[in-house]
Scaffold this active site. Sequence first.
Site, mmCIF file in Angstrom:
data_model
loop_
_atom_site.group_PDB
_atom_site.id
_atom_site.type_symbol
_atom_site.label_atom_id
_atom_site.label_comp_id
_atom_site.label_asym_id
_atom_site.label_seq_id
_atom_site.Cartn_x
_atom_site.Cartn_y
_atom_site.Cartn_z
ATOM 1 C CG MET A 1 -53.362 -2.433 -13.085
ATOM 2 S SD MET A 1 -54.640 -1.467 -12.721
ATOM 3 C CE MET A 1 -55.318 -0.899 -14.225
ATOM 4 C CB CYS A 2 -56.447 -7.289 -11.819
ATOM 5 S SG CYS A 2 -56.912 -6.756 -10.608
ATOM 6 C CD GLN A 3 -52.946 -9.213 -17.477
ATOM 7 O OE1 GLN A 3 -53.958 -9.257 -18.964
ATOM 8 N NE2 GLN A 3 -51.951 -8.630 -17.041
ATOM 9 C CG ASN A 108 -57.680 -4.167 -14.780
ATOM 10 O OD1 ASN A 108 -57.518 -3.007 -15.867
ATOM 11 N ND2 ASN A 108 -56.708 -5.110 -14.949
#
Lengths: 255, 255
Positions: A1-3, A108
Site C-alpha cells: 500500500m502507498c502513503q 492509495n
Amino acid sequence: MCQLLGMNCNTPTDIVFSFTGFATRGGLTDHHRDGWGIAFFEGSGVRTFVDHQAAVDSPVAELIKRYPIKSQHVIAHIRKATQGRVTLANCHPFVRELWGRYWVFAHNGDLKNFTPELDGPYRPVGTTDSELAFCYILQEMRKRFGHTLPLLAELRAALREIVDHIAGHGTFNMLLSDGSALYTHCSTHLYYIVRQHPFATAKLSDDDLSVDFSEVTTSNDRVAVIVTQPLTDNEVWTQYQSGEMKVFVDGAVVE
Amino acid sequence: MCQLLGMNCNTPTDIVFSFTGFATRGGLTDHHRDGWGIAFFEGSGVRTFVDHQAAVDSPVAELIKRYPIKSQHVIAHIRKATQGRVTLANCHPFVRELWGRYWVFAHNGDLKNFTPELDGPYRPVGTTDSELAFCYILQEMRKRFGHTLPLLAELRAALREIVDHIAGHGTFNMLLSDGSALYTHCSTHLYYIVRQHPFATAKLSDDDLSVDFSEVTTSNDRVAVIVTQPLTDNEVWTQYQSGEMKVFVDGAVVE
C-alpha cells in the site's frame, strides 16, 4: 500500500515540515520504496515532482525539503507498487486538464476487476489502476457537466456517485484537487487535522523534528493536513469513517 | 522573445552540458527573466520542472545542472513574457495527454489575432497564445485521427497543415514531443546539430565550460540538439529555413 499526504490552506503555506516526516516513510521508517511524487498548485498553475527512486534517496525530495514552495493545495504520494511496474509513468500524483483547470490525483489502495470503458479524451499513460480510476473520474465529470465547470456542490454530489462506483471495486483512499478545493475519500484509512489559531508545537512521529507553528503563522492562517497515517504524535488527528468523503476549501471542511 | 532547447537521442542522455549554457541565458547573459521550464521523457512518463523565477536564480535549475537525468526526449524553455503574466500557469513547456501519451510543447514567438474555437477537451489554464496554440494542435489532431494514434507520416502531414495555419498568425518556432519523436517548426530562428561518432569537444558560448563528448558516449550514440540560438561556438549548427518543419527520431532527422 502507498502513503498519501494532502494539504489545503487559506494562505500559501510551505509543506517542508510535513513532507520531511512523510518522505522518511519512503524507504527509511517504512517500506514504500517504489517512487514518490508531489504536486503544488500555485494559482492555477501546478508544479509536479515525481521520481521512481525512493523518496529517502531522491535528490529531488531533498530539494523540496530545503526549498519552501508555498502553496494552498498540495498532494503527495509515496508508492509501494501493487499494480503496474516501477516506472515514472506509474508515479502519482497524476495530472490532467479539465475545464481549463489542472486536476491532480493520488490514490492509495487496490482495485479489482475495475475495467471501465474509456470512450472520452482521458487515457492512462501508465499501467496503474489508479491512473485508470483518475481518467474515469474526469471522463464521467465531463460527461455530466459538458464544457462548463459546475458549482462546488454539484461537483461534489457527482463525485460522490463516481467515487462510490470505483470504491465498489476495492480500496480507494484518494486525494483530488483542481486548485480550488481538495476532494478526499477514505475506504480504509485516512486522517486529517485542521491547524489554526492558537497554533502550538507539533512533533513528527517519523523524525526528530518539531516546529512551533505559532512562530511561522499569523492568527488568520488555517491549514488542513490529510494523511493515511498521522504524521505527529502530540496532536489529535481525526480518523475518517470508511466510505467517508470530505471536501476542504481554505483549510476547512466544507459541510 | 523566448529561448527553446530540444534534445532527441537514440539512447538516454543527460542534458547537463547544454542546459548549463541554456540556463545562463535566463537572466545572466540574456534578458529572459520571466520563468523557465524543462520536461524530460523517461519511457512514456514525463518529468516536468517549471519555475517563474529566472533560470539563473532558480534552485530547481541548479538541481538539474547537478542531477543528470537521462532522457531520449527533452524540451526546455526560458521565457521572456510577451503575452500573459509571469505566473507558473504561463510557464512552458506545457503538458497534455492524447491517445494515452503525454505531449510536451514549448513555443518561441508571438501570435496575433489567433482565436481558434476550442470545442474539444483541451483548454488553456494560463493566458498565453502558446498554450492556446498547443490546445488547438491537440484538438485538431484528435479531430483527424479520433481515438487512435496514427502512423508517424500521417501525423507529420496533419501537423504540417495545423502548424501552417497557426504560423499564419505570427512567429511560431516550436518544439513538440510525445516521447517517441520530436516535432519542430521554425518561423524565424531555429538551429540544430546532430552529434555522433566520432565525437569531439564542444565549448559553450555562454559559459566557460567544455565537454569532450568522446569520453561520455559510445560509438553508437546519436544526439540531436535543437535551439533558437547555437549553444557552442566551435561546432557547425544547421539553420532552419523559415517555414521549415523537421521531425527527429533516435537523434536523426526523419526525411
